[in-house]
Design an enzyme around this catalytic site. Structure first.
Site, PDB file in Angstrom:
ATOM      1  N   ASN A   1     -10.257  -0.541  -0.072  1.00 26.61           N
ATOM      2  CA  ASN A   1      -8.795  -0.412  -0.064  1.00 26.61           C
ATOM      3  C   ASN A   1      -8.269  -0.890  -1.417  1.00 26.61           C
ATOM      4  O   ASN A   1      -8.326  -2.078  -1.721  1.00 26.61           O
ATOM      5  CB  ASN A   1      -8.249  -1.257   1.094  1.00 26.61           C
ATOM      6  CG  ASN A   1      -6.730  -1.250   1.156  1.00 26.61           C
ATOM      7  OD1 ASN A   1      -6.050  -0.762   0.250  1.00 26.61           O
ATOM      8  ND2 ASN A   1      -6.190  -1.813   2.226  1.00 26.61           N
TER       9      ASN A   1
ATOM     10  N   CYS B   1       0.819  -1.219   0.000  1.00 27.88           N
ATOM     11  CA  CYS B   1       0.000   0.000   0.000  1.00 27.88           C
ATOM     12  C   CYS B   1       0.850   1.266   0.000  1.00 27.88           C
ATOM     13  O   CYS B   1       0.341   2.343  -0.290  1.00 27.88           O
ATOM     14  CB  CYS B   1      -0.924   0.001   1.208  1.00 27.88           C
ATOM     15  SG  CYS B   1      -1.947  -1.456   1.277  1.00 27.88           S
TER      16      CYS B   1
ATOM     17  N   HIS C   1      -3.682   6.680   2.745  1.00 27.17           N
ATOM     18  CA  HIS C   1      -4.062   5.380   2.208  1.00 27.17           C
ATOM     19  C   HIS C   1      -5.442   5.027   2.768  1.00 27.17           C
ATOM     20  O   HIS C   1      -5.683   5.169   3.968  1.00 27.17           O
ATOM     21  CB  HIS C   1      -3.013   4.338   2.604  1.00 27.17           C
ATOM     22  CG  HIS C   1      -3.424   2.956   2.260  1.00 27.17           C
ATOM     23  ND1 HIS C   1      -3.868   2.628   1.004  1.00 27.17           N
ATOM     24  CD2 HIS C   1      -3.499   1.815   3.009  1.00 27.17           C
ATOM     25  CE1 HIS C   1      -4.193   1.341   0.993  1.00 27.17           C
ATOM     26  NE2 HIS C   1      -3.976   0.834   2.192  1.00 27.17           N
TER      27      HIS C   1
HETATM   28  N1  ACO Z   1     -18.285  -9.537   8.993  1.00 29.22           N
HETATM   29  C1  ACO Z   1     -18.682  -9.875  10.227  1.00 29.22           C
HETATM   30  N2  ACO Z   1     -17.827 -10.169  11.216  1.00 29.22           N
HETATM   31  C2  ACO Z   1     -16.518 -10.118  10.935  1.00 29.22           C
HETATM   32  C3  ACO Z   1     -16.036  -9.777   9.654  1.00 29.22           C
HETATM   33  C4  ACO Z   1     -16.983  -9.472   8.668  1.00 29.22           C
HETATM   34  N3  ACO Z   1     -16.618  -9.123   7.416  1.00 29.22           N
HETATM   35  N4  ACO Z   1     -14.680  -9.803   9.671  1.00 29.22           N
HETATM   36  C5  ACO Z   1     -14.312 -10.147  10.911  1.00 29.22           C
HETATM   37  N5  ACO Z   1     -15.424 -10.351  11.685  1.00 29.22           N
HETATM   38  C6  ACO Z   1     -15.505 -10.744  13.071  1.00 29.22           C
HETATM   39  C7  ACO Z   1     -14.297 -11.538  13.520  1.00 29.22           C
HETATM   40  O1  ACO Z   1     -14.435 -12.913  13.177  1.00 29.22           O
HETATM   41  C8  ACO Z   1     -14.308 -11.304  15.001  1.00 29.22           C
HETATM   42  O2  ACO Z   1     -15.252 -12.156  15.583  1.00 29.22           O
HETATM   43  P1  ACO Z   1     -14.992 -12.850  17.025  1.00 29.22           P
HETATM   44  O3  ACO Z   1     -14.876 -11.692  17.970  1.00 29.22           O
HETATM   45  O4  ACO Z   1     -16.196 -13.703  17.225  1.00 29.22           O
HETATM   46  O5  ACO Z   1     -13.700 -13.588  16.864  1.00 29.22           O
HETATM   47  C9  ACO Z   1     -14.833  -9.867  15.139  1.00 29.22           C
HETATM   48  O6  ACO Z   1     -15.480  -9.572  13.892  1.00 29.22           O
HETATM   49  C10 ACO Z   1     -13.742  -8.845  15.370  1.00 29.22           C
HETATM   50  O7  ACO Z   1     -12.649  -9.124  14.484  1.00 29.22           O
HETATM   51  P2  ACO Z   1     -11.389  -8.196  14.440  1.00 29.22           P
HETATM   52  O8  ACO Z   1     -10.436  -8.732  13.440  1.00 29.22           O
HETATM   53  O9  ACO Z   1     -10.895  -7.954  15.832  1.00 29.22           O
HETATM   54  O10 ACO Z   1     -12.057  -6.852  13.883  1.00 29.22           O
HETATM   55  P3  ACO Z   1     -11.426  -5.442  13.752  1.00 29.22           P
HETATM   56  O11 ACO Z   1     -12.260  -4.470  14.468  1.00 29.22           O
HETATM   57  O12 ACO Z   1      -9.943  -5.425  14.029  1.00 29.22           O
HETATM   58  O13 ACO Z   1     -11.614  -5.152  12.189  1.00 29.22           O
HETATM   59  C11 ACO Z   1     -10.285  -5.099  10.191  1.00 29.22           C
HETATM   60  C12 ACO Z   1     -10.942  -5.974  11.232  1.00 29.22           C
HETATM   61  C13 ACO Z   1     -11.371  -4.317   9.487  1.00 29.22           C
HETATM   62  C14 ACO Z   1      -9.550  -5.988   9.214  1.00 29.22           C
HETATM   63  C15 ACO Z   1      -9.297  -4.107  10.874  1.00 29.22           C
HETATM   64  O14 ACO Z   1      -8.481  -4.798  11.777  1.00 29.22           O
HETATM   65  C16 ACO Z   1      -8.407  -3.357   9.891  1.00 29.22           C
HETATM   66  O15 ACO Z   1      -8.866  -2.508   9.146  1.00 29.22           O
HETATM   67  N6  ACO Z   1      -7.091  -3.629   9.934  1.00 29.22           N
HETATM   68  C17 ACO Z   1      -6.108  -2.875   9.125  1.00 29.22           C
HETATM   69  C18 ACO Z   1      -6.121  -3.261   7.675  1.00 29.22           C
HETATM   70  C19 ACO Z   1      -5.028  -2.517   6.940  1.00 29.22           C
HETATM   71  O16 ACO Z   1      -4.797  -1.336   7.180  1.00 29.22           O
HETATM   72  N7  ACO Z   1      -4.306  -3.191   6.104  1.00 29.22           N
HETATM   73  C20 ACO Z   1      -3.124  -2.570   5.510  1.00 29.22           C
HETATM   74  C21 ACO Z   1      -3.176  -2.470   4.104  1.00 29.22           C
HETATM   75  S1  ACO Z   1      -3.530  -3.961   3.213  1.00 29.22           S
HETATM   76  C22 ACO Z   1      -2.078  -4.336   2.367  1.00 29.22           C
HETATM   77  O17 ACO Z   1      -1.013  -3.856   2.663  1.00 29.22           O
HETATM   78  C23 ACO Z   1      -2.154  -5.324   1.296  1.00 29.22           C
END
Ligand code: ACO
Length: 330
Positions: free
Chosen positions: A287, A117, A257
């Site tokens: 993204n 990214c 980003h």
């Molecule tokens: N729908 C419903 N529930 C979901 C989904 C979904 N799409 N995805 C995850 N959950 C659930 C999980 O299973 C978890 O359930 P549990 O508590 O029963 O285990 C719960 O939601 C919370 O999951 P988390 O992973 O803790 O959720 P979080 O609030 O952290 O959000 C996310 C996840 C959106 C991925 C976030 O962590 C994020 O944006 N991270 C950064 C991503 C990023 O910046 N990436 C960098 C660039 S990508 C690249 O470089 C290629």
């Protein structure tokens, strides 16, 4: 010998996203998720998905043509092409070479940069250095991705986040005092495991078994990445501003980003800036990895959100880990 300080800046920009829209409601039919979860946890409402016959270079060329038109220059004036991507058409040849051919550019050298990214900011910095050192005069810097091809559409943790698209800029010498004022780049390979595509490279070549196990898909430890993204992107903004003898009070617009609205809200708090100073379009495109900043930059510019003389900060964070921030006087 006389040394002349050159200012290098953006002479034109453009973007292209595929026509097909995939909404959160569409995703509800594919994986166990809801529009409400995706919107509140990420800010994304919909994303664009490339047609089966569209590859990264096709998107890149469409964005590049718009950037060339915006800069009012002919393709033949380009002598360097850099494509920032982690979803190239092929591992080799580079997508930049394919773009060169499709645009009919004869006298340019071309290569890809892979820094996930952050790749567009890395590419901008490399092109700036080549122009400053008189190695070339006019560069086409493109961020382009068809990330949907390496997303596991059965994994709700990742598939709801990503989209396809491309953005491009023409970089060349500009009026003294304008253009890129400072850049800060960084990397931390000790955290490489947090975001990766495990199979398909020399470590784990593609086999029937790797495909069966889905190891050619993008994997991410989202929660850990989230915390690092907030801290490192905020610090990068401050470091890049300091290098340009500026502070957060000087910022007119941040073009970050576009990974998650909650990351941007947390950054705004850390940087003591109102959200109005952040360009946000992740609700429409998700993204788009290396394409997210040039797409947002072109949209901001065409929407009239950037005025001449404004201080604009681009900032990114991604797999590698990699990060970077660039301060531009428009
Ligand atoms: N729908 C419903 N529930 C979901 C989904 C979904 N799409 N995805 C995850 N959950 C659930 C999980 O299973 C978890 O359930 P549990 O508590 O029963 O285990 C719960 O939601 C919370 O999951 P988390 O992973 O803790 O959720 P979080 O609030 O952290 O959000 C996310 C996840 C959106 C991925 C976030 O962590 C994020 O944006 N991270 C950064 C991503 C990023 O910046 N990436 C960098 C660039 S990508 C690249 O470089 C290629």
């Amino acid at each position: 010998m006389e040394t002349r300080f050159k200012s290098i800046g953006i002479a034109g920009s453009g973007f292209y996203v595929p026509k097909k829209v995939l909404t959160n409601f569409d995703l509800e039919k594919i994986v166990d998720t809801t529009d409400n979860w995706i919107r509140t946890r990420t800010g994304v409402r919909e994303r664009r998905i490339a047609d089966d016959n569209e590859a990264t270079s096709d998107l890149a060329v469409k964005a590049a043509r718009k950037a060339l038109e915006d800069a009012r220059i002919s393709p033949q004036e380009i002598n360097l092409i850099i494509v920032a991507t982690l979803s190239p058409d092929y591992l080799f040849p580079s997508t930049a070479c394919l773009v060169q051919d499709k645009l009919g550019i004869k006298d340019a050298w071309a290569f890809d940069i892979e820094a996930a990214c952050s790749a567009f900011i890395y590419a901008l910095s490399v092109a700036e250095a080549f122009i400053k050192s008189d190695t070339c005069k006019t560069a086409l810097v493109i961020g382009a991705e068809v990330f949907s091809r390496i997303v596991n559409w059965k994994d709700r943790n990742t598939c709801v986040l990503m989209g396809d698209g491309a953005g491009a800029v023409v970089l060349r010498e500009v009026e003294n005092g304008k253009g890129i004022l400072s850049t800060h780049l960084g990397a931390d390979g000790s955290r490489a495991h947090l975001l990766k595509q495990p199979a398909g490279g020399s470590r784990l070549p593609a086999t029937e078994e790797t495909v069966r196990q889905g190891l050619h898909y993008f994997k991410m430890q989202g929660n850990e990445v989230f915390k690092l993204a907030v801290r490192i992107m905020s610090e990068s903004v401050i470091t890049a501003l300091k290098k340009g003898s500026l502070s957060n009070k000087d910022i007119d617009l941040i073009i970050p980003h576009q990974a998650n609205i909650r990351i941007l809200n947390a950054m705004a708090k850390k940087l003591s800036l109102p959200m109005e100073k952040f360009m946000v379009n992740l609700d429409k495109y998700g993204n788009t990895t290396a394409a997210s900043i040039p797409i947002a930059l072109d949209e901001a510019s065409k929407q009239g959100r950037i005025k001449e003389g404004d201080i604009v900060v681009l900032v990114a964070f991604g797999a590698g880990l990699t990060w970077g921030a660039t301060v531009i006087r428009w």
